[in-house]
Scaffold this motif. Structure first.
Motif, PDB file in Angstrom:
ATOM      1  N   SER A  41     -60.072 -59.953 -25.972  1.00  0.00           N
ATOM      2  CA  SER A  41     -60.549 -60.200 -27.330  1.00  0.00           C
ATOM      3  C   SER A  41     -59.621 -59.497 -28.313  1.00  0.00           C
ATOM      4  O   SER A  41     -59.316 -58.310 -28.145  1.00  0.00           O
ATOM      5  CB  SER A  41     -61.973 -59.661 -27.490  1.00  0.00           C
ATOM      6  N   ALA A  42     -59.163 -60.215 -29.309  1.00  0.00           N
ATOM      7  CA  ALA A  42     -58.291 -59.655 -30.339  1.00  0.00           C
ATOM      8  C   ALA A  42     -58.300 -60.604 -31.526  1.00  0.00           C
ATOM      9  O   ALA A  42     -58.834 -61.714 -31.441  1.00  0.00           O
ATOM     10  CB  ALA A  42     -56.868 -59.469 -29.815  1.00  0.00           C
ATOM     11  N   ALA A  43     -57.702 -60.152 -32.614  1.00  0.00           N
ATOM     12  CA  ALA A  43     -57.570 -60.992 -33.802  1.00  0.00           C
ATOM     13  C   ALA A  43     -56.334 -60.554 -34.566  1.00  0.00           C
ATOM     14  O   ALA A  43     -55.935 -59.386 -34.505  1.00  0.00           O
ATOM     15  CB  ALA A  43     -58.804 -60.875 -34.691  1.00  0.00           C
ATOM     16  N   ASN A  44     -55.734 -61.502 -35.276  1.00  0.00           N
ATOM     17  CA  ASN A  44     -54.674 -61.158 -36.207  1.00  0.00           C
ATOM     18  C   ASN A  44     -54.694 -62.144 -37.355  1.00  0.00           C
ATOM     19  O   ASN A  44     -55.162 -63.270 -37.214  1.00  0.00           O
ATOM     20  CB  ASN A  44     -53.293 -61.061 -35.535  1.00  0.00           C
ATOM     21  N   GLY A  45     -54.224 -61.679 -38.495  1.00  0.00           N
ATOM     22  CA  GLY A  45     -54.275 -62.500 -39.695  1.00  0.00           C
ATOM     23  C   GLY A  45     -52.923 -62.645 -40.347  1.00  0.00           C
ATOM     24  O   GLY A  45     -52.154 -61.686 -40.427  1.00  0.00           O
ATOM     25  N   HIS A  46     -52.643 -63.830 -40.797  1.00  0.00           N
ATOM     26  CA  HIS A  46     -51.408 -64.200 -41.480  1.00  0.00           C
ATOM     27  C   HIS A  46     -51.814 -65.187 -42.567  1.00  0.00           C
ATOM     28  O   HIS A  46     -52.845 -65.847 -42.441  1.00  0.00           O
ATOM     29  CB  HIS A  46     -50.453 -64.838 -40.457  1.00  0.00           C
ATOM     30  N   PRO A  47     -51.045 -65.345 -43.637  1.00  0.00           N
ATOM     31  CA  PRO A  47     -51.439 -66.279 -44.688  1.00  0.00           C
ATOM     32  C   PRO A  47     -51.689 -67.711 -44.225  1.00  0.00           C
ATOM     33  O   PRO A  47     -52.451 -68.440 -44.861  1.00  0.00           O
ATOM     34  CB  PRO A  47     -50.263 -66.217 -45.668  1.00  0.00           C
ATOM     35  N   ALA A  79     -52.670 -68.551 -40.869  1.00  0.00           N
ATOM     36  CA  ALA A  79     -53.638 -68.638 -39.769  1.00  0.00           C
ATOM     37  C   ALA A  79     -54.222 -67.274 -39.441  1.00  0.00           C
ATOM     38  O   ALA A  79     -53.493 -66.284 -39.379  1.00  0.00           O
ATOM     39  CB  ALA A  79     -52.977 -69.209 -38.525  1.00  0.00           C
ATOM     40  N   ILE A  80     -55.520 -67.271 -39.242  1.00  0.00           N
ATOM     41  CA  ILE A  80     -56.195 -66.119 -38.662  1.00  0.00           C
ATOM     42  C   ILE A  80     -56.562 -66.541 -37.251  1.00  0.00           C
ATOM     43  O   ILE A  80     -57.271 -67.527 -37.050  1.00  0.00           O
ATOM     44  CB  ILE A  80     -57.438 -65.713 -39.470  1.00  0.00           C
ATOM     45  N   SER A  81     -56.013 -65.822 -36.285  1.00  0.00           N
ATOM     46  CA  SER A  81     -56.197 -66.176 -34.876  1.00  0.00           C
ATOM     47  C   SER A  81     -57.186 -65.235 -34.219  1.00  0.00           C
ATOM     48  O   SER A  81     -57.082 -64.015 -34.354  1.00  0.00           O
ATOM     49  CB  SER A  81     -54.859 -66.085 -34.131  1.00  0.00           C
ATOM     50  N   PHE A  82     -58.132 -65.833 -33.498  1.00  0.00           N
ATOM     51  CA  PHE A  82     -59.061 -65.077 -32.676  1.00  0.00           C
ATOM     52  C   PHE A  82     -58.772 -65.427 -31.225  1.00  0.00           C
ATOM     53  O   PHE A  82     -58.779 -66.600 -30.859  1.00  0.00           O
ATOM     54  CB  PHE A  82     -60.515 -65.404 -33.038  1.00  0.00           C
ATOM     55  N   TYR A  83     -58.494 -64.404 -30.430  1.00  0.00           N
ATOM     56  CA  TYR A  83     -58.251 -64.569 -28.998  1.00  0.00           C
ATOM     57  C   TYR A  83     -59.617 -64.452 -28.329  1.00  0.00           C
ATOM     58  O   TYR A  83     -60.266 -63.410 -28.410  1.00  0.00           O
ATOM     59  CB  TYR A  83     -57.264 -63.517 -28.513  1.00  0.00           C
ATOM     60  N   VAL A  84     -60.053 -65.548 -27.708  1.00  0.00           N
ATOM     61  CA  VAL A  84     -61.444 -65.704 -27.298  1.00  0.00           C
ATOM     62  C   VAL A  84     -61.570 -65.746 -25.776  1.00  0.00           C
ATOM     63  O   VAL A  84     -61.167 -66.727 -25.139  1.00  0.00           O
ATOM     64  CB  VAL A  84     -62.040 -66.997 -27.904  1.00  0.00           C
ATOM     65  N   PRO A  85     -62.165 -64.687 -25.196  1.00  0.00           N
ATOM     66  CA  PRO A  85     -62.432 -64.730 -23.759  1.00  0.00           C
ATOM     67  C   PRO A  85     -63.596 -65.666 -23.444  1.00  0.00           C
ATOM     68  O   PRO A  85     -64.420 -65.968 -24.309  1.00  0.00           O
ATOM     69  CB  PRO A  85     -62.779 -63.282 -23.400  1.00  0.00           C
ATOM     70  N   GLU A  86     -63.648 -66.123 -22.210  1.00  0.00           N
ATOM     71  CA  GLU A  86     -64.703 -67.045 -21.792  1.00  0.00           C
ATOM     72  C   GLU A  86     -66.095 -66.420 -21.912  1.00  0.00           C
ATOM     73  O   GLU A  86     -67.039 -67.069 -22.344  1.00  0.00           O
ATOM     74  CB  GLU A  86     -64.435 -67.488 -20.352  1.00  0.00           C
ATOM     75  N   ASP A  87     -66.233 -65.158 -21.544  1.00  0.00           N
ATOM     76  CA  ASP A  87     -67.523 -64.460 -21.563  1.00  0.00           C
ATOM     77  C   ASP A  87     -67.884 -64.059 -23.002  1.00  0.00           C
ATOM     78  O   ASP A  87     -67.183 -63.259 -23.610  1.00  0.00           O
ATOM     79  CB  ASP A  87     -67.445 -63.216 -20.681  1.00  0.00           C
ATOM     80  N   PRO A  88     -68.987 -64.606 -23.542  1.00  0.00           N
ATOM     81  CA  PRO A  88     -69.367 -64.252 -24.919  1.00  0.00           C
ATOM     82  C   PRO A  88     -69.555 -62.751 -25.142  1.00  0.00           C
ATOM     83  O   PRO A  88     -69.291 -62.261 -26.237  1.00  0.00           O
ATOM     84  CB  PRO A  88     -70.687 -65.004 -25.125  1.00  0.00           C
ATOM     85  N   ALA A  89     -69.959 -62.021 -24.122  1.00  0.00           N
ATOM     86  CA  ALA A  89     -70.146 -60.577 -24.279  1.00  0.00           C
ATOM     87  C   ALA A  89     -68.828 -59.847 -24.525  1.00  0.00           C
ATOM     88  O   ALA A  89     -68.820 -58.733 -25.047  1.00  0.00           O
ATOM     89  CB  ALA A  89     -70.842 -60.003 -23.046  1.00  0.00           C
ATOM     90  N   GLN A  90     -67.723 -60.465 -24.162  1.00  0.00           N
ATOM     91  CA  GLN A  90     -66.402 -59.850 -24.336  1.00  0.00           C
ATOM     92  C   GLN A  90     -65.732 -60.228 -25.654  1.00  0.00           C
ATOM     93  O   GLN A  90     -64.628 -59.773 -25.944  1.00  0.00           O
ATOM     94  CB  GLN A  90     -65.491 -60.251 -23.173  1.00  0.00           C
TER      95      GLN A  90
END
Length: 138
Positions: A55-61, A63-74
């Motif tokens: 799980s991670a995130a980064n923002g740029h003008p 695109a804001i990207s969310f790295y999404v694991p399969e398990d919702p708890a993660q």
């Protein structure tokens, strides 16, 4: 004049990025957060989901990207506070996005990057104080 962003598509992007419904509703129902997200989309940005084992995130003008694991708890970054932080990167202090070779010194580069981070943290703090439905982690 560009067309206004589609709120249904914006919310669908948050769902795809792993946001639980209470966090989506907080984004939608908190006026300053919704205004920033709408402004981000209006200038051509988009929230995107990237399947990942972390799980991670980064923002740029653009695109804001969310790295999404399969398990919702993660999906610890698919939250209101992370979006607020990444909107700070995407919308404020554009100097942080200058190419490295545009800086005359390591100090100038570091100042730009740190000012970008400072704007992101301040935006996160400010929007979390405004959060409708209960404050997010600060």
């Amino acid at each position: 004049m560009p067309a206004a962003p589609d709120p249904i598509a914006m919310l669908a992007d948050l769902r795809a990025a792993g946001f639980p419904e209470p966090e989506i509703q907080a984004v939608r129902n908190t006026p300053p957060m919704w205004e920033q997200l709408t402004r981000f989309y209006a200038q051509g940005g988009r929230v995107q989901a990237i399947p990942a084992a972390f799980s991670a995130a980064n923002g740029h003008p653009s695109a804001i990207s969310f790295y999404v694991p399969e398990d919702p708890a993660q999906r610890t970054h698919s939250r209101y506070s992370s979006l607020a932080h990444e909107l700070g990167h995407a919308l404020f202090y554009p100097e942080q996005w200058n190419a490295m070779d545009s800086f005359g010194s390591a100090e100038a580069y570091a100042r730009s990057r740190e000012m970008g981070e400072a704007h992101a943290w301040l935006n996160q703090y400010t929007l979390c104080l405004e959060k409708v439905g209960g404050r997010s982690e600060l």
